[in-house]
Enzyme design. Sequence first.
Site, mmCIF file in Angstrom:
data_model
loop_
_atom_site.group_PDB
_atom_site.id
_atom_site.type_symbol
_atom_site.label_atom_id
_atom_site.label_comp_id
_atom_site.label_asym_id
_atom_site.label_seq_id
_atom_site.Cartn_x
_atom_site.Cartn_y
_atom_site.Cartn_z
ATOM 1 N N GLY A 39 0.794 -1.222 0.000
ATOM 2 C CA GLY A 39 0.000 0.000 0.000
ATOM 3 C C GLY A 39 0.824 1.268 0.000
ATOM 4 C CG ASP A 60 6.639 -7.044 -1.113
ATOM 5 O OD1 ASP A 60 6.225 -8.210 -0.924
ATOM 6 O OD2 ASP A 60 6.008 -6.040 -0.750
ATOM 7 C CG ASN A 68 -2.685 -7.161 -1.954
ATOM 8 O OD1 ASN A 68 -1.971 -8.014 -2.468
ATOM 9 N ND2 ASN A 68 -2.938 -7.169 -0.650
ATOM 10 C CG LEU A 69 -6.211 -5.884 -6.977
ATOM 11 C CD1 LEU A 69 -7.026 -6.512 -8.101
ATOM 12 C CD2 LEU A 69 -4.810 -5.526 -7.461
ATOM 13 C CE LYS A 84 1.451 -7.424 -2.652
ATOM 14 N NZ LYS A 84 1.123 -6.888 -1.305
ATOM 15 C CG ASP A 128 2.619 -5.455 6.368
ATOM 16 O OD1 ASP A 128 3.701 -5.993 6.675
ATOM 17 O OD2 ASP A 128 1.743 -6.028 5.699
ATOM 18 C CB CYS A 186 -4.667 -3.512 6.884
ATOM 19 S SG CYS A 186 -3.821 -4.562 5.692
ATOM 20 C CB CYS A 321 -3.363 3.947 25.408
ATOM 21 S SG CYS A 321 -1.992 2.834 25.051
#
Length: 350
Positions: A39, A60, A68-69, A84, A128, A186, A321
Amino acid sequence: MLEREELKRYSRQVILPELGMEGQQKLKAAKVLMIGAGGLGCPVLQYLAAAGVGTIGIVDDDVVDISNLHRQILYSTADIGKPKAKTAKQKLGLLNPFINIVAYQQRITNDNAAQLFKQYDLVIDGSDNFPTRYLVNDTCVALLKPLVFGSIFKFEGQVSVFNYQNGPNYRDVFPEPPPEDEVPNCSEIGVIGVLPGIIGTYMANEAIKVVCGIGETLSGRLLTIDALNNSTTVFKITAQQPTKSQLPVQEERPVGIVNDEIPIAVLNTWLTETPDSVYLVDVREDYEFEDHNIGGINISLYNLHDYISTFPTNKKLVFVCQTGKRSKMAVNIVKPHFKGEVFNLKEGIL
């Protein structure tokens, strides 16, 4: 030297006095390594290739998935299942045939990181996961390589420049990675598709400024953007924690306090025995605080800078938190500007 076709291609940015021919030649001579072609990597790679960065490495080990698109707009439906790194190299070569692109179809590890990084002038981290982020940061620190960092979470993104001109590094903001079982991704929490484009574009802009030596970079600052309410905040980052010899003499701290972190048992003791000595601040969002809290006042992490002057210096300032990640960041934000004691509740209210 730039070829005639290159001058035509880059003419709109060459005429900028801040960049000019000298800046364009620096871009052509630059070697930039992109960690991740997902991303964040997609917009970074597209803009750096279009800008004329001479050599771009892409690391990658993943393949394109249909999920993913919606955000990784370098790829198409026809690319599903393809690697990728190699697919990105092919598409970027069509975008700009004047640059050299190297695809590394592999994961960054302790065994290969240093050898890869040595070949490049600048590293950009679009990974990520936390193990990769810390490995990338620590390798850049060891090799004195500047690092452009970006991350995304639901509607929120962060951008900074680390290890640049004696500036701070990633560990100055997040000293240690959180436990693996407390880190959502995600696929579990989601991400709005345009957010990586917004953050990735900022990252590419920082990379261009670092390469060309122009403008004011985000070194020493962490930019946060909330795409849901259009708010932006810039937090100041200190380069390093003071050494032991530089710290003021303090009373011996209770057992369990390490690096300004306190376990829940210590906090409970303070709240029970000397409640007036504690100033508790929950740095989550208001809806999280309303849903469940352990007391104190609620100030969102992204509004924290506006309240530093209101915190009492004669009390123990304790940030909390959900999991301890945001409160740890709160300590790093407040500590350089606060004369009192500052603590983070280890592992959060969970």
